[in-house]
Write an enzyme that holds these catalytic residues in place. Sequence first.
Site, PDB file in Angstrom:
ATOM      1  N   LYS A   1       0.865  -1.182   0.000  1.00  0.00           N
ATOM      2  CA  LYS A   1       0.000   0.000   0.000  1.00  0.00           C
ATOM      3  C   LYS A   1       0.897   1.226   0.000  1.00  0.00           C
ATOM      4  O   LYS A   1       1.837   1.323   0.794  1.00  0.00           O
ATOM      5  CB  LYS A   1      -0.869  -0.015   1.255  1.00  0.00           C
ATOM      6  CG  LYS A   1      -1.643   1.263   1.453  1.00  0.00           C
ATOM      7  CD  LYS A   1      -2.522   1.150   2.665  1.00  0.00           C
ATOM      8  CE  LYS A   1      -3.050   2.525   3.036  1.00  0.00           C
ATOM      9  NZ  LYS A   1      -3.925   2.457   4.192  1.00  0.00           N
TER      10      LYS A   1
HETATM   11  C1  R5P Z   1      -2.700   4.952   7.893  1.00  0.00           C
HETATM   12  O1  R5P Z   1      -1.923   4.661   8.733  1.00  0.00           O
HETATM   13  C2  R5P Z   1      -3.737   4.027   7.596  1.00  0.00           C
HETATM   14  O2  R5P Z   1      -3.173   2.861   7.067  1.00  0.00           O
HETATM   15  C3  R5P Z   1      -4.867   4.486   6.704  1.00  0.00           C
HETATM   16  O3  R5P Z   1      -5.639   3.356   6.534  1.00  0.00           O
HETATM   17  C4  R5P Z   1      -4.462   5.004   5.370  1.00  0.00           C
HETATM   18  O4  R5P Z   1      -3.735   6.179   5.489  1.00  0.00           O
HETATM   19  C5  R5P Z   1      -5.625   5.159   4.375  1.00  0.00           C
HETATM   20  O5  R5P Z   1      -6.518   6.057   4.788  1.00  0.00           O
HETATM   21  P1  R5P Z   1      -6.656   7.469   4.089  1.00  0.00           P
HETATM   22  O6  R5P Z   1      -7.239   7.214   2.731  1.00  0.00           O
HETATM   23  O7  R5P Z   1      -7.575   8.206   4.997  1.00  0.00           O
HETATM   24  O8  R5P Z   1      -5.293   8.069   3.996  1.00  0.00           O
END
Ligand code: R5P
Length: 292
Positions: free
Chosen positions: A205
């Site tokens: 990711k």
């Molecule tokens: C961050 O530490 C988390 O993994 C969140 O799940 C990630 O940042 C995704 O969320 P967003 O789209 O709000 O950035």
Amino acid sequence: MADLDGLKVSKDYHVDVPFANQTGFFLKGSNSLDWGMKSHLSRIFNPKSGNTVMFAFDHGYFMGSTAGLERLDLLLPQLAPYVDCFMGTRGALRTCVPPELVKSVALRVTSGSSMLQEDLSHEVVAVDIEDAVRMNADCMAVQTFIGAGGQLSSIDNLSRVINAGIRYSVPTMGVCAVGKDMARTDRFFKLATRIIAEMGVQIVKSYDCENFEEVAAACPVPIVVAGGKKLPEKEALELAYGVMQKGAHGVDMGRNIFQSAHPVAMAKAVSKIVHDGYTVKEAWELFQEESR
Ligand code: R5P
């Protein structure tokens, strides 16, 4: 260790050439995995489109109650039909997600920091593999801090989780974390995503950046892209469209869905981009229709 002097700049990404080692299973880099891993990955990634819409709601693990996530028990059942995978903590999943919703699960397994701290890069593995298996997790998500104070411990966490995952055929998703002071350059993401992939994860990711197509081309496993801070809805759809065009295998979006005034409409529009090749214009029209 390789001599770091006189390093050549990488440049041959062949971004127009599809990944070569691909016969036998639809997902990038997963050819040589066993049946159990492939089965989990087929629940996360739609075998038809090859892509996934993960809904990230793990923010509470370091931010506590977060705007838009105050009532997971009310929000998650509404979004379930329109996303492929729920990414959350075991506490949130066990308490707020009825098991009969039948979603794939990306289970966050590291934690240890809170937003009250300056340096968030020191975490531990807080969920053991047996509990991940008990929860029928389809992958385990490990926050990985390349270039930060906690790099060594996060690589140690990542290795332990990957090793346990291989024993039980549960994939690992390495979450490329960006520290407060780190520039979101393609140079950083090429380094970090490739290190994480070479550690042995099945999914990375990461974030959008300049030359994202090169980051994606050089990463031998699928990249799902985080949404990041809340943007106006049309810009978030542009983000999703842009990364899909440049080689992402989906999104792992949180705030741009749950902080929208119309989270369900947003999830539907993002899903159409990721799975059905909608343009930004088509997705935006759908969003507007659905949010009336
Ligand atoms: C961050 O530490 C988390 O993994 C969140 O799940 C990630 O940042 C995704 O969320 P967003 O789209 O709000 O950035």
